[in-house]
Design a protein around this motif. Structure first.
Motif, PDB file in Angstrom:
ATOM      1  N   ARG A  86      -2.089  34.798  -1.829  1.00  0.00           N
ATOM      2  CA  ARG A  86      -3.455  34.828  -1.272  1.00  0.00           C
ATOM      3  C   ARG A  86      -4.086  33.454  -1.418  1.00  0.00           C
ATOM      4  N   ARG A  87      -3.894  32.849  -2.616  1.00  0.00           N
ATOM      5  CA  ARG A  87      -4.412  31.500  -2.859  1.00  0.00           C
ATOM      6  C   ARG A  87      -3.790  30.497  -1.879  1.00  0.00           C
ATOM      7  N   ALA A  88      -2.472  30.639  -1.691  1.00  0.00           N
ATOM      8  CA  ALA A  88      -1.748  29.698  -0.819  1.00  0.00           C
ATOM      9  C   ALA A  88      -2.260  29.771   0.623  1.00  0.00           C
ATOM     10  N   VAL A  92      -8.551  22.753   8.195  1.00  0.00           N
ATOM     11  CA  VAL A  92      -9.875  22.114   8.287  1.00  0.00           C
ATOM     12  C   VAL A  92      -9.720  20.600   8.080  1.00  0.00           C
ATOM     13  N   LYS A  93      -8.900  20.231   7.095  1.00  0.00           N
ATOM     14  CA  LYS A  93      -8.713  18.803   6.818  1.00  0.00           C
ATOM     15  C   LYS A  93      -8.039  18.099   7.998  1.00  0.00           C
ATOM     16  N   ALA A  94      -7.065  18.798   8.599  1.00  0.00           N
ATOM     17  CA  ALA A  94      -6.328  18.181   9.719  1.00  0.00           C
ATOM     18  C   ALA A  94      -7.273  17.871  10.877  1.00  0.00           C
ATOM     19  N   PRO A 147      -8.413  13.609   3.579  1.00  0.00           N
ATOM     20  CA  PRO A 147      -7.271  13.495   2.654  1.00  0.00           C
ATOM     21  C   PRO A 147      -6.820  14.834   2.078  1.00  0.00           C
ATOM     22  N   VAL A 148      -5.500  14.986   1.985  1.00  0.00           N
ATOM     23  CA  VAL A 148      -4.912  16.236   1.482  1.00  0.00           C
ATOM     24  C   VAL A 148      -5.099  16.330  -0.032  1.00  0.00           C
ATOM     25  N   PHE A 149      -4.726  15.290  -0.733  1.00  0.00           N
ATOM     26  CA  PHE A 149      -4.795  15.308  -2.209  1.00  0.00           C
ATOM     27  C   PHE A 149      -6.187  14.886  -2.652  1.00  0.00           C
ATOM     28  N   ARG A 150      -6.836  15.769  -3.403  1.00  0.00           N
ATOM     29  CA  ARG A 150      -8.181  15.477  -3.897  1.00  0.00           C
ATOM     30  C   ARG A 150      -8.159  15.567  -5.424  1.00  0.00           C
ATOM     31  N   PRO A 151      -7.872  14.431  -6.100  1.00  0.00           N
ATOM     32  CA  PRO A 151      -7.714  14.463  -7.552  1.00  0.00           C
ATOM     33  C   PRO A 151      -8.933  15.002  -8.292  1.00  0.00           C
ATOM     34  N   ARG A 162     -11.069  17.270  -7.306  1.00  0.00           N
ATOM     35  CA  ARG A 162     -11.113  18.730  -7.190  1.00  0.00           C
ATOM     36  C   ARG A 162     -10.044  19.362  -8.099  1.00  0.00           C
ATOM     37  N   GLU A 163      -8.848  18.778  -8.118  1.00  0.00           N
ATOM     38  CA  GLU A 163      -7.776  19.318  -8.963  1.00  0.00           C
ATOM     39  C   GLU A 163      -8.165  19.200 -10.445  1.00  0.00           C
ATOM     40  N   ALA A 164      -8.814  18.092 -10.806  1.00  0.00           N
ATOM     41  CA  ALA A 164      -9.252  17.919 -12.204  1.00  0.00           C
ATOM     42  C   ALA A 164     -10.270  18.998 -12.569  1.00  0.00           C
ATOM     43  N   VAL A 211       0.851  25.280  -9.530  1.00  0.00           N
ATOM     44  CA  VAL A 211       0.320  26.170  -8.478  1.00  0.00           C
ATOM     45  C   VAL A 211      -0.380  25.320  -7.415  1.00  0.00           C
ATOM     46  N   MET A 212      -1.209  24.372  -7.869  1.00  0.00           N
ATOM     47  CA  MET A 212      -1.920  23.513  -6.907  1.00  0.00           C
ATOM     48  C   MET A 212      -0.949  22.633  -6.137  1.00  0.00           C
ATOM     49  N   SER A 213       0.075  22.161  -6.840  1.00  0.00           N
ATOM     50  CA  SER A 213       1.070  21.308  -6.191  1.00  0.00           C
ATOM     51  C   SER A 213       1.738  22.065  -5.037  1.00  0.00           C
ATOM     52  N   ALA A 214       2.125  23.323  -5.315  1.00  0.00           N
ATOM     53  CA  ALA A 214       2.794  24.133  -4.290  1.00  0.00           C
ATOM     54  C   ALA A 214       1.833  24.463  -3.152  1.00  0.00           C
ATOM     55  N   CYS A 215       0.569  24.750  -3.478  1.00  0.00           N
ATOM     56  CA  CYS A 215      -0.433  25.048  -2.440  1.00  0.00           C
ATOM     57  C   CYS A 215      -0.682  23.806  -1.585  1.00  0.00           C
ATOM     58  N   ARG A 216      -0.822  22.663  -2.253  1.00  0.00           N
ATOM     59  CA  ARG A 216      -1.071  21.399  -1.550  1.00  0.00           C
ATOM     60  C   ARG A 216       0.085  21.076  -0.610  1.00  0.00           C
ATOM     61  N   LEU A 240       1.722  23.003   1.120  1.00  0.00           N
ATOM     62  CA  LEU A 240       1.594  23.755   2.374  1.00  0.00           C
ATOM     63  C   LEU A 240       0.695  23.014   3.362  1.00  0.00           C
ATOM     64  N   GLU A 241      -0.240  22.198   2.812  1.00  0.00           N
ATOM     65  CA  GLU A 241      -1.064  21.357   3.693  1.00  0.00           C
ATOM     66  C   GLU A 241      -0.208  20.183   4.154  1.00  0.00           C
ATOM     67  N   LYS A 242       0.334  19.479   3.176  1.00  0.00           N
ATOM     68  CA  LYS A 242       1.245  18.341   3.443  1.00  0.00           C
ATOM     69  C   LYS A 242       1.909  17.979   2.121  1.00  0.00           C
TER      70      LYS A 242
HETATM   71  C1  LIG Z   1      -6.978  23.159  -1.445  1.00  0.00           C
HETATM   72  C2  LIG Z   1      -7.308  21.870  -1.445  1.00  0.00           C
HETATM   73  O1  LIG Z   1      -6.350  20.844  -1.300  1.00  0.00           O
HETATM   74  C3  LIG Z   1      -5.569  20.364  -2.394  1.00  0.00           C
HETATM   75  C4  LIG Z   1      -5.116  21.493  -3.221  1.00  0.00           C
HETATM   76  C5  LIG Z   1      -5.923  22.004  -4.217  1.00  0.00           C
HETATM   77  C6  LIG Z   1      -5.672  23.354  -4.819  1.00  0.00           C
HETATM   78  O2  LIG Z   1      -4.614  23.936  -4.570  1.00  0.00           O
HETATM   79  O3  LIG Z   1      -6.564  23.890  -5.516  1.00  0.00           O
HETATM   80  C7  LIG Z   1      -7.010  21.238  -4.656  1.00  0.00           C
HETATM   81  C8  LIG Z   1      -7.281  20.000  -4.140  1.00  0.00           C
HETATM   82  C9  LIG Z   1      -6.412  19.350  -3.133  1.00  0.00           C
HETATM   83  O4  LIG Z   1      -5.627  18.379  -3.777  1.00  0.00           O
HETATM   84  C10 LIG Z   1      -8.729  21.420  -1.539  1.00  0.00           C
HETATM   85  O5  LIG Z   1      -9.019  20.260  -1.220  1.00  0.00           O
HETATM   86  O6  LIG Z   1      -9.564  22.239  -1.945  1.00  0.00           O
END
Ligand SMILES: C=C(O[C@@H]1C=C(C(=O)O)C=C[C@H]1O)C(=O)O
Length: 357
Positions: free
Chosen positions: A26-28, A37-39, A44-48, A50-52, A78-83, A85-87
């Protein structure tokens, strides 16, 4: 029989795993939507930052018995695998595979990344500047051996920003093909690793020749092909090159750590727990450095690091590498930096990024 008692517990674990799996997916799916939305906006795909925030929140909310740091490790993946899926982001690092630099990549991005091993720190910056890699990871400082001068020099010149920092424990092991030192004529490692294990080597193997090679992973590769060679490297290299550890944790300082900078084209937003890096220079006059830094004290901004480096070709004597607490967009940091810039002969903002945990 204990198996009778285990069966119902394992059934409970199976049921919970099914729930975790459904929740993860569900998260993925939502991460995929974020990706769409980002595309649309080329964001940017990676948002440090937000992940922090996600990692800080899970540690805060964690009711236990799992350890906070272990929960963060799980969520990082988990975030790495979800990310991914974006790129799948590509990250350049000082190779080859199996080095502590590769470990630093996983520590920052999780394992769902494309690692790009580079032959030198220059190449890490070049690949990232050219866009071959989305980010680069370069060693900046070792707690026993000091700063990595080449990285500091490249930070001065680069158009990239620092968008993160990673600090990892560096534990060295002595390893050979057969797991014994009998018949070993040479101990090979990167010069930094040889220096970090100098006292231990003097005590245990004073008469075996030491040879500095390009990387610890290269030393491990050599040991895997030559029974007269021992390598000093991390455990990851022992696994990768099928070597046996003769002695573990041989670094002279048990708390030995290396700090890495994550560089990229991204300018991070604030995470709430950030640090800002800059490079400064002043004319070589009495009291000039004191005056330069005065705005930090005036605005209550803490300086967490101050490193000086000779300016070999410039018009000034030294470059100062300064880290302060907070994000450059925070009100008091912005004011302090603005005043500081007016006092400086040279001023370069390297970036604001989440403090490593
Ligand atoms: C889902 C996002 O994209 C990436 C994945 C994240 C996640 O899985 O929580 C958080 C930040 C981004 O690096 C986001 O920007 O919210």
């Amino acid at each position: 029989m204990s198996e009778d008692k285990l069966l119902p517990l394992r059934q409970q674990i199976d049921a919970i795993d099914a729930e975790i799996l459904a929740l993860l997916n569900r998260r993925a799916k939502i991460a995929q939507e974020v990706g769409h939305v980002k595309a649309e906006t080329n964001a940017p795909v990676f948002r440090p930052e937000r992940e922090a925030q996600v990692l800080l929140k899970v540690a805060e909310r964690n009711p236990g018995p799992l350890q906070g740091a272990d929960v963060q490790t799980i969520f990082r993946e988990v975030m790495s695998a979800c990310r991914a899926l974006e790129k799948r982001v590509t990250v350049a690092y000082l190779g080859p595979a199996g080095t502590f630099s590769e470990q630093a990549v996983y520590q920052q991005f999780g394992h769902a990344v494309e690692g790009l091993p580079c032959v030198s720190i220059d190449e890490v910056f070049r690949a990232t500047e050219a866009g071959t890699a989305d980010f680069g990871v370069a060693p900046i400082e070792n707690s026993s051996e000091g700063v990595i001068n080449r990285t500091l020099d490249l930070l001065l010149q680069t158009t990239l920003n620092i968008s993160g920092e990673v600090s990892i424990p560096v534990h060295h092991s002595l390893m050979t093909k057969e797991g014994t030192m009998t018949g070993i004529a040479r101990i090979c490692a990167h010069s930094q690793a040889l220096a970090q294990c100098n006292a231990w080597l003097n005590q245990h193997y004073p008469s075996i020749e030491r040879q500095a090679v390009a990387s610890n992973a290269e030393a491990a590769r050599m040991a895997s092909e030559n029974e007269a060679v021992a390598a000093i490297a991390g455990e990851m290299a022992a696994q990768k090159y099928d070597l046996q550890v003769v002695s573990a944790n041989i670094q002279d300082d048990p708390h030995n750590r290396t700090r890495f900078a994550v560089v990229g084209r991204l300018q991070n937003g604030a995470s709430g727990k950030d640090q800002t890096s800059l490079v400064l220079s002043v004319a070589n006059k009495a009291g000039a450095v004191y005056k330069l830094l005065a705005p930090l004290a005036k605005h209550g901004v803490s300086m967490t690091r101050f490193e000086s480096r000779p300016a070999r070709m410039g018009a000034w004597e030294y470059y100062f590498y300064v880290d302060v607490e907070g994000h450059a967009a925070d009100d008091k940091v912005a004011k302090a930096l603005d005043e500081l810039q007016q006092n400086a002969a040279f001023y370069k903002l390297l970036g604001s990024y989440p403090r490593s945990f």
